[in-house]
Design a protein around this motif. Structure first.
Motif, PDB file in Angstrom:
ATOM      1  N   ARG A   1       0.828  -1.208   0.000  1.00  0.00           N
ATOM      2  CA  ARG A   1       0.000   0.000   0.000  1.00  0.00           C
ATOM      3  C   ARG A   1       0.864   1.260   0.000  1.00  0.00           C
ATOM      4  O   ARG A   1       0.554   2.256  -0.673  1.00  0.00           O
ATOM      5  CB  ARG A   1      -0.924  -0.022   1.226  1.00  0.00           C
ATOM      6  N   ASN A   2       1.989   1.239   0.745  1.00  0.00           N
ATOM      7  CA  ASN A   2       2.887   2.396   0.750  1.00  0.00           C
ATOM      8  C   ASN A   2       3.493   2.633  -0.623  1.00  0.00           C
ATOM      9  O   ASN A   2       3.656   3.782  -1.067  1.00  0.00           O
ATOM     10  CB  ASN A   2       3.992   2.194   1.789  1.00  0.00           C
ATOM     11  N   ILE A   3       3.833   1.544  -1.312  1.00  0.00           N
ATOM     12  CA  ILE A   3       4.394   1.688  -2.659  1.00  0.00           C
ATOM     13  C   ILE A   3       3.368   2.309  -3.599  1.00  0.00           C
ATOM     14  O   ILE A   3       3.690   3.203  -4.399  1.00  0.00           O
ATOM     15  CB  ILE A   3       4.861   0.313  -3.182  1.00  0.00           C
ATOM     16  N   ARG A   4       2.134   1.883  -3.503  1.00  0.00           N
ATOM     17  CA  ARG A   4       1.091   2.481  -4.348  1.00  0.00           C
ATOM     18  C   ARG A   4       0.897   3.955  -4.005  1.00  0.00           C
ATOM     19  O   ARG A   4       0.702   4.786  -4.912  1.00  0.00           O
ATOM     20  CB  ARG A   4      -0.226   1.711  -4.166  1.00  0.00           C
ATOM     21  N   ASN A   5       0.993   4.303  -2.733  1.00  0.00           N
ATOM     22  CA  ASN A   5       0.855   5.710  -2.352  1.00  0.00           C
ATOM     23  C   ASN A   5       2.010   6.549  -2.893  1.00  0.00           C
ATOM     24  O   ASN A   5       1.807   7.683  -3.349  1.00  0.00           O
ATOM     25  CB  ASN A   5       0.795   5.836  -0.823  1.00  0.00           C
ATOM     26  N   PHE A   6       3.216   6.012  -2.850  1.00  0.00           N
ATOM     27  CA  PHE A   6       4.352   6.750  -3.398  1.00  0.00           C
ATOM     28  C   PHE A   6       4.229   6.938  -4.904  1.00  0.00           C
ATOM     29  O   PHE A   6       4.765   7.914  -5.449  1.00  0.00           O
ATOM     30  CB  PHE A   6       5.660   6.017  -3.072  1.00  0.00           C
ATOM     31  N   MET A   7       3.552   5.996  -5.561  1.00  0.00           N
ATOM     32  CA  MET A   7       3.318   6.121  -6.995  1.00  0.00           C
ATOM     33  C   MET A   7       2.141   7.028  -7.319  1.00  0.00           C
ATOM     34  O   MET A   7       1.828   7.243  -8.487  1.00  0.00           O
ATOM     35  CB  MET A   7       3.069   4.737  -7.590  1.00  0.00           C
ATOM     36  N   GLY A   8       1.471   7.566  -6.292  1.00  0.00           N
ATOM     37  CA  GLY A   8       0.331   8.454  -6.510  1.00  0.00           C
ATOM     38  C   GLY A   8      -0.985   7.733  -6.678  1.00  0.00           C
ATOM     39  O   GLY A   8      -1.935   8.295  -7.249  1.00  0.00           O
ATOM     40  N   GLU A   9      -1.065   6.496  -6.210  1.00  0.00           N
ATOM     41  CA  GLU A   9      -2.278   5.706  -6.352  1.00  0.00           C
ATOM     42  C   GLU A   9      -2.899   5.459  -4.974  1.00  0.00           C
ATOM     43  O   GLU A   9      -2.215   5.506  -3.946  1.00  0.00           O
ATOM     44  CB  GLU A   9      -1.955   4.362  -7.019  1.00  0.00           C
TER      45      GLU A   9
END
Length: 243
Positions: A107-115
């Motif tokens: 989830r953190n990776i998706r947030n860093f990608m703007g998702e």
């Protein structure tokens, strides 16, 4: 005829059971002694009769030593089995924790990608922005460091090439300076070798003699035709003819 096979079951006759116990006990003790001597093994044998009487046998080491060794090995084996069981139980409890951790990281990776930004609060978005800014700062710092190192390496190569160019130019000037001197030294020898060759004279026609006075010599020229000229005989030949 040999004896038949004895059926393995409890002997009902008390006397027969006692006799059989005595015989089998003696044979068992004998076999224990044989295996301890032949195989150099530590053997301990404990037998209790139906009346509770103890019969034992031990090899050269005492019974207590063998029993202590047995207890140590048994305890270590029980501990190993217990540890394996605890480890398996720990892994079973650890698996859900690891699964949850993986989900958080994804989830953190998706947030860093703007998702998947909708569930985040204002404070969480601020924290995410600060983390991204800090990451960009570190990235730019590393990029500038690599660019600086690349520029320094190119400057070193340029300096080396400039030195090689200067050395080649110096050698070229020295060669150009030595060329006139070498040509001046070689000029006299070249003058001697370049003398013009004189044409070889053609074969002269031999004069024809006529006895008795003057004679005529004919010279044939292919271009001018045939010419004749009088020739006077030498005086010594005249004297010889007249005499």
């Amino acid at each position: 005829m040999g004896r038949g096979r004895v059926q393995l079951k409890r002997i009902e006759n008390k006397i027969s059971r006692q006799v059989t116990f005595s015989k089998r006990r003696s044979g068992l003790l004998k076999k224990a002694h044989e295996i301890s001597v032949l195989c150099d093994a530590e053997v301990a044998l404990i037998v209790f009769s139906t009346k509770g009487k103890l019969f034992e046998y031990s090899s050269d080491s005492s019974m207590e030593t063998i029993l202590e060794r047995y207890e140590r090995y048994s305890f270590a084996e029980r501990q190993l089995v217990a540890t394996d069981s605890e480890t398996q139980g720990g892994w079973c409890m650890e698996f859900p924790k690891l699964t949850a951790r993986v989900e958080v990281l994804q989830r953190n990776i998706r947030n860093f990608m703007g998702e998947d930004l909708d569930p985040l609060s204002f404070r969480e978005l601020q924290n995410l922005e600060q983390q991204i800014d800090a990451g960009l700062k570190r990235i730019r710092t590393r990029k500038n460091q690599l660019m600086h190192e690349s520029v320094m390496e190119l400057q070193k190569k340029e300096k080396s090439l400039q030195e090689q160019n200067n050395l080649l130019a110096k050698k070229l000037k020295e060669n150009e300076k030595n060329m006139p001197e070498k040509a001046h030294q070689e000029q006299p020898s070249l003058g001697l070798l370049s003398l013009p060759q004189q044409p070889m004279p053609s074969t002269l026609p031999l004069p024809s003699l006529t006895i008795g006075g003057a004679f005529q010599e004919r010279a044939v020229d292919e271009d001018a035709g045939v010419q004749t000229r009088p020739t006077v005989m030498p005086p010594w030949m005249l004297r010889h003819v007249n005499g």
